[in-house]
Write a protein that holds these residues in place. Structure first.
Motif, mmCIF file in Angstrom:
data_model
loop_
_atom_site.group_PDB
_atom_site.id
_atom_site.type_symbol
_atom_site.label_atom_id
_atom_site.label_comp_id
_atom_site.label_asym_id
_atom_site.label_seq_id
_atom_site.Cartn_x
_atom_site.Cartn_y
_atom_site.Cartn_z
ATOM 1 N N CYS A 109 -1.274 -1.245 -3.955
ATOM 2 C CA CYS A 109 -0.267 -1.293 -5.004
ATOM 3 C C CYS A 109 -0.426 -2.630 -5.728
ATOM 4 C CB CYS A 109 1.143 -1.187 -4.414
ATOM 5 S SG CYS A 109 1.391 0.294 -3.429
ATOM 6 N N THR A 125 2.570 6.272 8.215
ATOM 7 C CA THR A 125 3.477 6.725 7.151
ATOM 8 C C THR A 125 4.860 6.112 7.337
ATOM 9 O OG1 THR A 125 2.264 8.808 6.880
ATOM 10 C CG2 THR A 125 4.536 8.731 6.062
ATOM 11 N N CYS A 147 6.004 -0.064 -2.111
ATOM 12 C CA CYS A 147 5.597 0.514 -3.399
ATOM 13 C C CYS A 147 6.750 1.261 -4.059
ATOM 14 C CB CYS A 147 4.432 1.470 -3.203
ATOM 15 S SG CYS A 147 2.955 0.686 -2.577
ATOM 16 N N LEU A 161 4.869 2.293 6.617
ATOM 17 C CA LEU A 161 4.884 1.990 5.183
ATOM 18 C C LEU A 161 6.266 2.235 4.567
ATOM 19 C CD1 LEU A 161 1.398 3.406 4.123
ATOM 20 C CD2 LEU A 161 2.054 1.027 4.477
ATOM 21 N N LYS A 162 6.991 3.189 5.097
ATOM 22 C CA LYS A 162 8.372 3.411 4.644
ATOM 23 C C LYS A 162 9.242 2.213 4.992
ATOM 24 C CE LYS A 162 8.381 8.469 4.872
ATOM 25 N NZ LYS A 162 8.922 9.669 5.593
ATOM 26 N N TYR A 177 0.820 -1.205 0.000
ATOM 27 C CA TYR A 177 0.000 0.000 0.000
ATOM 28 C C TYR A 177 0.860 1.264 0.000
ATOM 29 C CZ TYR A 177 -3.722 -3.108 1.746
ATOM 30 O OH TYR A 177 -4.623 -4.119 1.908
ATOM 31 N N ARG A 178 0.201 2.341 -0.386
ATOM 32 C CA ARG A 178 0.681 3.688 -0.082
ATOM 33 C C ARG A 178 -0.471 4.427 0.581
ATOM 34 N NH1 ARG A 178 -1.502 7.265 -3.698
ATOM 35 N NH2 ARG A 178 -2.290 6.394 -5.650
#
Length: 320
Positions: free
Chosen positions: A146, A311, A320, A314-315, A136-137
């Motif tokens: 994604c 955030t 993605c 996800l990094k 995901y983003r």
């Protein structure tokens, strides 16, 4: 290297039509696996012939029974508490695992940096499902998927990059039992279903414990799914929306949630309302009604483990 002992936990609710088939496939897989195994089925208050099917066709299965239906998460927790082995595999009651799915799925768990693994989940036509490798983003008020293909999987493997995902689907996950319990399992705020597995994977990533897709391990999950079969479509959609919003609120700083995401959420809810679709508005209202519970849950997570914003998680996944 010795193969770890594995407990396969299968929650079941009114699954008499397919639980026998699933257990037959699991039995083939456990016989093919060199290590020790046990199969624990938790019948979550079924009103059909599930128990008779399980005991009659598979008497070697460890059966745990709930007198009343408690929901997916509680059924899993009962199975985890009854399990005796170091590695867990949690399966839906309507999946068909390949005979050799266990060994490749549990092998990455020997790495201390890995919390859970996901097999390649296929539909009946052999097409891979997104939840095999969820990436995901963070978009405007929601997680944006994604998309990927098997060619993407092969290319990443060929380059030596890990197949990191945000989480492993609760219907086909392998995990280390001690870490599952250390994380507290699935959070009750998501009852009765949806987003528990995403939340669990997120909290694991905050501790530096990765989730990996293992395409060498394969499971077929026929269309429809247990939740869609047992509950009305409107309730299912509303619950999914509510829990997605709860998840976003738990792991997004409040100021960012209000200024960056809420306007887009309200916009989508109003757009759907103009189409006479009230599901998003109802889901949003249900999420807002749980604001105090969301705040208390976030505080407990922060107090019990390292905490990162969505955030930053996800990094770390770098999907993605």
């Amino acid at each position: 290297m010795p193969h770890p002992a594995v407990s396969i936990v299968i929650p079941n609710y009114n699954g008499a039509a397919f639980i026998g088939r699933t257990l037959a496939a699991v039995a083939v897989a456990t016989r093919s696996y060199p290590g020790s195994t046990e199969v624990v089925v938790v019948d979550d208050g079924s009103a059909d012939d599930s128990v008779a099917t399980i005991t009659g066709q598979h008497p070697d299965v460890v059966l745990v029974r709930h007198a009343v239906n408690r929901g997916f998460a509680e059924a899993v927790h009962s199975g985890v508490e009854r399990a005796t082995h170091e590695i867990l595999i949690i399966l839906n009651s309507d999946v068909e695992p390949a005979p050799d799915f266990i060994a490749p799925l549990v092998e990455p768990l020997a790495d201390d940096g890995v919390f859970s693994t996901s097999p390649l989940v296929l539909d009946e036509a052999g097409n891979p499902l997104f939840n095999s490798w969820p990436r995901y983003r963070l978009g405007r008020g929601k997680l944006v998927s994604c998309r990927w293909t098997l060619d993407d999987v092969r290319a990443r493997q060929a380059s030596g990059r890990p197949l990191n995902g945000l989480y492993a689907s609760g219907g086909s996950i392998a995990a280390r039992r001690d870490r599952f319990r250390e994380l507290g399992g699935f959070l009750p705020i998501y009852r009765p279903y949806y987003s528990e597995d995403m939340d669990l994977g997120t909290r694991a990533w905050m501790r530096g414990w990765a989730t990996r897709c293992v395409p060498e391990s394969r499971i077929v999950h026929p269309g429809g799914g247990t939740i869609k079969r047992l509950f009305r479509a409107r309730r299912v959609r509303t619950t999914r929306i509510r829990n997605q919003l709860i998840y976003l609120a738990l792991y997004t700083p409040p100021a960012e949630l209000l200024t960056r995401h809420l306007p887009w959420i309200l916009g989508r809810a109003l757009t759907r309302l103009l189409r006479l679709d009230t599901t998003m508005l109802v889901g949003l209202a249900q999420a807002v009604s749980r604001a105090r519970e969301i705040a208390a849950t976030r505080a407990r997570i922060r107090a019990s483990q390292p905490f990162k914003s969505l955030t930053d998680v996800l990094k770390d996944v770098a999907a993605c």
